[in-house]
Design an enzyme around this catalytic site. Structure first.
Site, PDB file in Angstrom:
ATOM      1  N   SER A 243       0.808  -1.220   0.000  1.00  0.00           N
ATOM      2  CA  SER A 243       0.000   0.000   0.000  1.00  0.00           C
ATOM      3  C   SER A 243       0.844   1.274   0.000  1.00  0.00           C
ATOM      4  O   SER A 243       2.020   1.270   0.354  1.00  0.00           O
ATOM      5  CB  SER A 243      -0.989   0.065   1.176  1.00  0.00           C
ATOM      6  OG  SER A 243      -1.876  -1.034   1.142  1.00  0.00           O
ATOM      7  N   SER A 281      -2.192  -3.856  -3.001  1.00  0.00           N
ATOM      8  CA  SER A 281      -1.698  -2.576  -2.504  1.00  0.00           C
ATOM      9  C   SER A 281      -2.853  -1.590  -2.417  1.00  0.00           C
ATOM     10  O   SER A 281      -3.480  -1.272  -3.423  1.00  0.00           O
ATOM     11  CB  SER A 281      -0.610  -2.027  -3.436  1.00  0.00           C
ATOM     12  OG  SER A 281      -0.126  -0.790  -2.973  1.00  0.00           O
ATOM     13  N   ASP A 283      -4.019   1.917  -2.381  1.00  0.00           N
ATOM     14  CA  ASP A 283      -3.430   3.176  -2.836  1.00  0.00           C
ATOM     15  C   ASP A 283      -4.482   4.271  -2.713  1.00  0.00           C
ATOM     16  O   ASP A 283      -5.372   4.402  -3.574  1.00  0.00           O
ATOM     17  CB  ASP A 283      -2.955   3.044  -4.283  1.00  0.00           C
ATOM     18  CG  ASP A 283      -2.008   1.851  -4.468  1.00  0.00           C
ATOM     19  OD1 ASP A 283      -1.397   1.424  -3.482  1.00  0.00           O
ATOM     20  OD2 ASP A 283      -1.897   1.355  -5.600  1.00  0.00           O
TER      21      ASP A 283
END
Length: 365
Positions: A243, A281, A283
């Protein structure tokens, strides 16, 4: 422009590599007047590698004065609380905290406790703090109750203007980026608008990317730095996971929708460092404008018959601000990578630092 952090750690430009744009004097989010950053860094034993970062849009004494704000999620495998209220009102009026995935709750409580203790008039009804996270479970025992509300309060109290530390500090303490030690990074760009000059600052908690993707100053160096990559050997099926949180600040007068437009340009800056955006991830990005202080209030109960006024940059003149976002985000990630050393943590897990001298040699080639 500062080439080292306050602790003397190198920043990316100290490697002698040029990047586009005009940085502010500190090349940091704190180039935006009034914006302050504070850290609580927790490192102890073999398994505590975590912390809290606090970003104050305004000084402590006026922290409750709303700012125009917007947010954007490139990939939703992450958390940023308070975003439904941001969408509803376009206003941000509390410190923004960044920590690890399982410490969102204590930090949320910590912001409420800080406001109740220091700004009691702001705690009479309800508070919806913005708390964001990235995962530090490779180096840190993320399930341990290490981060407590008091640590969040301490980060807010420690928030200061001026040059700020980068690398393995605050919420970025246990984070990794492109298989190297990552964490906290910042940068800024100056934007001319008629006779005015404004600042766009970026702060990243960088915990994303696969080593093979890493691109620096336009050069795809990841494959040439593929050795010594224990993180991806450990999590080969989820390379690139982790992230990234990005907070943007500006003193340019913007509408909430224009702040959202800034956040939508963050992925372009991240892409310059190589990432293609892993499914694993989260984001998530936030932007706020410190201009138009006194507007966007949302008192309870609201006074009837009133009006508020916003002064803003015309939409057709936003391109230079978008460019500043892309440039500042790219450099903030590179600063997070550069201002670091190798770290060993939970169960002996080790993350190497970016080999700076070797990198310079590759870039010169």
């Amino acid at each position: 422009m500062t080439l080292k952090t306050p602790a003397g750690k190198p920043r990316f430009r100290s490697l002698g590599v040029d990047l586009p744009g005009r940085p502010g004097p500190l090349n940091a989010i704190t180039d935006v007047p009034g914006v302050a950053v504070g850290y609580t860094t927790l490192v102890s034993g073999e398994s505590v590698r975590t912390g809290v970062t606090a970003i104050l849009p305004r000084p402590h004494e006026t922290v409750a004065h709303p700012c125009a704000a917007g947010w954007y999620s490139l990939n939703g495998n992450g958390e940023m609380t308070g975003t439904t209220w941001l969408t509803e009102t376009g206003a941000l009026s509390l410190p923004v905290l960044i920590t690890n995935t399982h410490a969102v709750g204590p930090c949320h409580r910590g912001v409420i406790d800080w406001v109740a203790a220091n700004k009691p008039d702001g705690a009479h009804e309800w508070l919806l703090p913005v708390i964001a996270e990235t995962w530090d479970g490779y180096l840190n025992d993320i399930n341990a109750p290490t981060v407590q509300p008091a640590h969040a309060m301490a980060a807010i109290e420690a928030a200061a203007t001026g040059a700020i530390e980068e690398g393995s500090v605050g919420g970025g303490t246990g984070m990794n980026c492109y298989g190297f030690k990552g964490g906290s990074g910042t940068a800024s760009r100056l934007v001319s608008h008629g006779p005015q000059e404004y600042t766009v600052g970026a702060f990243v908690q960088a915990n994303f990317g696969s080593r093979r993707e890493l691109t620096i100053a336009g050069s795809p160096v990841g494959a040439l730095l593929a050795d010594d990559n224990p993180l991806e050997e450990w999590a080969v099926a989820q390379a690139g996971a982790g992230s990234v949180i990005v907070v943007l600040a500006t003193d340019a007068p913007l509408l909430p929708g224009q702040c959202t437009a800034l956040t939508r340009r963050v992925p372009l800056g991240l892409a310059r460092t190589g990432t293609s955006g892993s499914h694993f991830s989260g984001d998530v990005f936030l932007a706020f404008s410190t201009a138009n202080e006194g507007a966007l209030t949302s008192g309870f109960p609201a006074e009837s018959g009133g009006f508020e006024t916003l002064r803003f940059v015309p939409w057709g003149l936003m391109d230079s601000f978008y460019e500043a976002v892309v440039q500042a985000v790219e450099e903030a990630v590179l600063n997070a990578l550069t201002a670091n050393e190798t770290m060993t943590g939970r169960e002996g897990h080790r993350t190497p630092h970016l080999p700076r001298e070797r990198l310079v040699g590759l870039l010169r080639r």
